[in-house]
Scaffold this motif. Structure first.
Motif, PDB file in Angstrom:
ATOM      1  N   ALA A  24       0.872  -1.197   0.098  1.00  0.00           N
ATOM      2  CA  ALA A  24      -0.063  -0.138   0.012  1.00  0.00           C
ATOM      3  C   ALA A  24       0.794   1.189  -0.085  1.00  0.00           C
ATOM      4  O   ALA A  24       0.277   2.198  -0.476  1.00  0.00           O
ATOM      5  CB  ALA A  24      -0.761  -0.114   1.142  1.00  0.00           C
ATOM      6  N   ASP A  25       2.210   1.176   0.402  1.00  0.00           N
ATOM      7  CA  ASP A  25       2.910   2.358   0.392  1.00  0.00           C
ATOM      8  C   ASP A  25       4.255   2.418  -0.402  1.00  0.00           C
ATOM      9  O   ASP A  25       4.467   3.472  -0.868  1.00  0.00           O
ATOM     10  CB  ASP A  25       3.251   2.414   2.182  1.00  0.00           C
ATOM     11  CG  ASP A  25       2.277   2.581   3.097  1.00  0.00           C
ATOM     12  OD1 ASP A  25       1.456   3.443   2.619  1.00  0.00           O
ATOM     13  OD2 ASP A  25       2.489   1.516   4.048  1.00  0.00           O
ATOM     14  N   CYS A  26       4.730   1.419  -0.883  1.00  0.00           N
ATOM     15  CA  CYS A  26       5.621   1.472  -1.742  1.00  0.00           C
ATOM     16  C   CYS A  26       5.532   0.926  -3.153  1.00  0.00           C
ATOM     17  O   CYS A  26       6.338   0.843  -4.015  1.00  0.00           O
ATOM     18  CB  CYS A  26       7.084   1.104  -1.199  1.00  0.00           C
ATOM     19  SG  CYS A  26       7.371  -0.609  -0.906  1.00  0.00           S
ATOM     20  N   GLY A  27       4.483   0.107  -3.250  1.00  0.00           N
ATOM     21  CA  GLY A  27       4.325  -0.676  -4.481  1.00  0.00           C
ATOM     22  C   GLY A  27       5.098  -2.012  -4.633  1.00  0.00           C
ATOM     23  O   GLY A  27       4.772  -2.506  -5.754  1.00  0.00           O
ATOM     24  N   ASP A  45       9.504  -4.350   4.528  1.00  0.00           N
ATOM     25  CA  ASP A  45      10.220  -3.014   4.787  1.00  0.00           C
ATOM     26  C   ASP A  45       9.333  -2.040   5.375  1.00  0.00           C
ATOM     27  O   ASP A  45       9.546  -1.433   6.318  1.00  0.00           O
ATOM     28  CB  ASP A  45      10.977  -2.371   3.697  1.00  0.00           C
ATOM     29  CG  ASP A  45      12.283  -3.265   3.435  1.00  0.00           C
ATOM     30  OD1 ASP A  45      12.647  -4.187   4.102  1.00  0.00           O
ATOM     31  OD2 ASP A  45      12.536  -3.165   2.203  1.00  0.00           O
ATOM     32  N   CYS A  46       8.052  -1.824   4.681  1.00  0.00           N
ATOM     33  CA  CYS A  46       7.071  -0.968   5.259  1.00  0.00           C
ATOM     34  C   CYS A  46       6.547  -1.081   6.498  1.00  0.00           C
ATOM     35  O   CYS A  46       6.029  -0.460   7.150  1.00  0.00           O
ATOM     36  CB  CYS A  46       6.177  -0.593   3.991  1.00  0.00           C
ATOM     37  SG  CYS A  46       6.605   0.349   2.676  1.00  0.00           S
ATOM     38  N   SER A  47       6.248  -2.547   6.803  1.00  0.00           N
ATOM     39  CA  SER A  47       5.836  -3.014   7.982  1.00  0.00           C
ATOM     40  C   SER A  47       6.696  -2.258   9.238  1.00  0.00           C
ATOM     41  O   SER A  47       6.080  -2.142  10.189  1.00  0.00           O
ATOM     42  CB  SER A  47       5.667  -4.465   8.108  1.00  0.00           C
ATOM     43  OG  SER A  47       6.932  -5.218   8.260  1.00  0.00           O
ATOM     44  N   VAL A 105      14.606   7.513   4.432  1.00  0.00           N
ATOM     45  CA  VAL A 105      13.703   8.765   5.007  1.00  0.00           C
ATOM     46  C   VAL A 105      12.675   9.066   4.208  1.00  0.00           C
ATOM     47  O   VAL A 105      11.503   9.555   4.413  1.00  0.00           O
ATOM     48  CB  VAL A 105      14.688   9.970   4.949  1.00  0.00           C
ATOM     49  CG1 VAL A 105      15.360  10.290   3.683  1.00  0.00           C
ATOM     50  CG2 VAL A 105      14.240  11.011   5.793  1.00  0.00           C
ATOM     51  N   LEU A 106      12.706   8.796   2.866  1.00  0.00           N
ATOM     52  CA  LEU A 106      11.584   9.182   1.792  1.00  0.00           C
ATOM     53  C   LEU A 106      10.496   8.345   2.363  1.00  0.00           C
ATOM     54  O   LEU A 106       9.213   8.601   2.242  1.00  0.00           O
ATOM     55  CB  LEU A 106      11.836   8.729   0.345  1.00  0.00           C
ATOM     56  CG  LEU A 106      12.334  10.230  -0.294  1.00  0.00           C
ATOM     57  CD1 LEU A 106      12.731   9.893  -1.834  1.00  0.00           C
ATOM     58  CD2 LEU A 106      11.077  11.331  -0.427  1.00  0.00           C
ATOM     59  N   ARG A 107      10.751   6.860   2.572  1.00  0.00           N
ATOM     60  CA  ARG A 107       9.547   5.919   2.697  1.00  0.00           C
ATOM     61  C   ARG A 107       9.150   6.253   4.029  1.00  0.00           C
ATOM     62  O   ARG A 107       7.802   6.092   4.321  1.00  0.00           O
ATOM     63  CB  ARG A 107      10.098   4.441   2.353  1.00  0.00           C
ATOM     64  CG  ARG A 107      10.326   4.099   0.950  1.00  0.00           C
ATOM     65  CD  ARG A 107      10.817   2.706   0.689  1.00  0.00           C
ATOM     66  NE  ARG A 107      12.248   2.753   1.347  1.00  0.00           N
ATOM     67  CZ  ARG A 107      12.872   1.677   1.599  1.00  0.00           C
ATOM     68  NH1 ARG A 107      12.015   0.471   2.088  1.00  0.00           N
ATOM     69  NH2 ARG A 107      14.121   1.618   2.222  1.00  0.00           N
ATOM     70  N   ASP A 108       9.870   6.508   5.066  1.00  0.00           N
ATOM     71  CA  ASP A 108       9.118   6.722   6.345  1.00  0.00           C
ATOM     72  C   ASP A 108       8.384   7.756   6.546  1.00  0.00           C
ATOM     73  O   ASP A 108       7.397   8.084   7.032  1.00  0.00           O
ATOM     74  CB  ASP A 108      10.520   6.689   7.328  1.00  0.00           C
ATOM     75  CG  ASP A 108      10.249   6.994   8.761  1.00  0.00           C
ATOM     76  OD1 ASP A 108       9.412   6.305   9.505  1.00  0.00           O
ATOM     77  OD2 ASP A 108      10.851   7.863   9.246  1.00  0.00           O
ATOM     78  N   GLN A 109       8.853   8.861   5.917  1.00  0.00           N
ATOM     79  CA  GLN A 109       8.234  10.170   6.031  1.00  0.00           C
ATOM     80  C   GLN A 109       6.822  10.180   5.303  1.00  0.00           C
ATOM     81  O   GLN A 109       5.744  10.934   5.511  1.00  0.00           O
ATOM     82  CB  GLN A 109       8.990  11.545   5.688  1.00  0.00           C
ATOM     83  CG  GLN A 109      10.134  11.815   6.681  1.00  0.00           C
ATOM     84  CD  GLN A 109       9.373  11.997   7.754  1.00  0.00           C
ATOM     85  OE1 GLN A 109       8.403  12.888   8.220  1.00  0.00           O
ATOM     86  NE2 GLN A 109       9.976  11.455   9.144  1.00  0.00           N
ATOM     87  N   TRP A 110       6.919   9.461   4.170  1.00  0.00           N
ATOM     88  CA  TRP A 110       5.614   9.168   3.283  1.00  0.00           C
ATOM     89  C   TRP A 110       4.507   8.573   4.300  1.00  0.00           C
ATOM     90  O   TRP A 110       3.318   8.991   4.160  1.00  0.00           O
ATOM     91  CB  TRP A 110       6.008   8.219   2.006  1.00  0.00           C
ATOM     92  CG  TRP A 110       4.797   7.705   1.410  1.00  0.00           C
ATOM     93  CD1 TRP A 110       4.689   6.637   1.080  1.00  0.00           C
ATOM     94  CD2 TRP A 110       3.749   8.657   0.594  1.00  0.00           C
ATOM     95  NE1 TRP A 110       3.442   6.321   0.164  1.00  0.00           N
ATOM     96  CE2 TRP A 110       2.981   7.622   0.171  1.00  0.00           C
ATOM     97  CE3 TRP A 110       3.478   9.909   0.540  1.00  0.00           C
ATOM     98  CZ2 TRP A 110       1.914   7.922  -0.965  1.00  0.00           C
ATOM     99  CZ3 TRP A 110       2.431  10.208  -0.564  1.00  0.00           C
ATOM    100  CH2 TRP A 110       1.339   9.443  -0.864  1.00  0.00           C
TER     101      TRP A 110
END
Length: 313
Positions: A24-27, A45-47, A105-110
């Motif tokens: 849902a967040d990085c595809g 990773d996004c988890s 940092v990009l994925r975390d802040q998104w």
């Protein structure tokens, strides 16, 4: 069949459905984790980023953890598409949506912007104004050219004159950089800081670089998106008849990844295309109109590719 086996099968079926089959967040494909608080399927990773959100956000493996009936029902009712409608309703056209291999940092802040701050639900547009108001000011750690030390410098970004400036003294800019040729990408390994940002521009047709970072992830991502907002504003002024899909920072092909291997190294993030015509002027400042030049989006992309390849020659 046990409750655990039954619910696992339901979840495995859900994650194969359109929308749920990518993170849902990085595809990233084939996510095998989920937030049973938000109702979204995410990659490993996004988890990890989701675990850093508020304590109310619970993340579980759809393969290994136990899911009760209520949790599974919640996932069936929600899912990635429903969450996107809610949490990405009002993403600005210039805002960069990170992908699987983008910097931490990009994925975390998104993820924090979407779910924690809820910047894009339509109810918190004042949070977007921080980086989209047309003027941004702050202090960044900048790498000095002579000794490589990082010194804190004042930076200002303005779309009233389409410039980025930095100062060694607060009253006199050390450099005035045109937004026209400005691009930025996260380069944490090269800069030696997880929030390292590389800013590139042309100075007398020569490629120049600034290496900066900020201690706070949210602040450096705000700078990144403020640069994209200013570039987007410039392109909207230069090409007033183009729609957002043509000028959006999320261009279809990333020419920098495909061709830009100049001494600064390969790019790792999507950026706005630069306008390569040295005579280009926004139509509001005496330049010709979109129709007069018969400039199309494909031509814009082609000129950007030629510009980026030219830096390699």
């Amino acid at each position: 069949m046990s409750i655990q086996d039954r619910n696992k099968k339901i979840l495995m079926d859900l994650v194969q459905q359109p929308g749920n089959s990518t993170c849902a967040d990085c595809g990233a494909p084939n996510p095998d984790w989920a937030s049973c608080s938000l109702g979204v399927f995410v990659c490993l990773d996004c988890s990890g980023f989701h675990r850093s959100l508020t304590s109310m956000n619970r993340v579980k493996s759809i393969r290994l953890d136990f899911w009760d009936d209520e949790m599974v029902k919640f996932m069936k009712t929600n899912g990635n598409e429903a969450a996107k409608i809610l949490y990405e309703r009002d993403v600005p056209p210039f805002y960069y949506r990170p992908q699987q291999k983008d910097s931490v940092v990009l994925r975390d802040q998104w993820i924090k912007a979407k779910y924690e701050r809820q910047e894009f639900t339509g109810d918190n547009r004042h949070l977007q104004e921080i980086y989209s108001s047309g003027f941004y000011e702050g202090r960044l750690w900048k790498k000095a050219k002579d000794n490589g030390q990082f010194l804190k410098r004042k930076f200002t970004l303005s779309d009233s004159d389409f410039t980025l400036k930095y100062y060694t003294k607060d009253d006199l800019p050390r450099a005035i950089i045109s937004i026209k040729s400005l691009n930025a990408t996260f380069q944490p390994e090269k800069i030696g800081h997880p929030n390292g940002l590389q800013i590139m521009y042309l100075d007398e047709q020569r490629s120049q670089n600034l290496f900066v970072y900020h201690d706070r992830g949210q602040e450096i991502v705000n700078w990144f998106n403020a640069i994209r907002a200013a570039r987007f504003a410039y392109l909207k002024t230069a090409f007033p008849m183009a729609d957002n899909s043509e000028l959006s920072p999320r261009i279809t092909r990333n020419y920098l990844k495909e061709g830009y291997m100049e001494k600064t190294g390969p790019m790792t993030s999507d950026v706005l295309p630069a306008l390569s015509d040295s005579n280009e002027k926004p139509s509001g400042n005496g330049g010709s109109s979109w129709m007069d030049r018969k400039e199309s989006c494909s031509t814009l992309k082609q000129s950007w590719m030629q510009w980026s390849w030219g830096l390699c020659s």
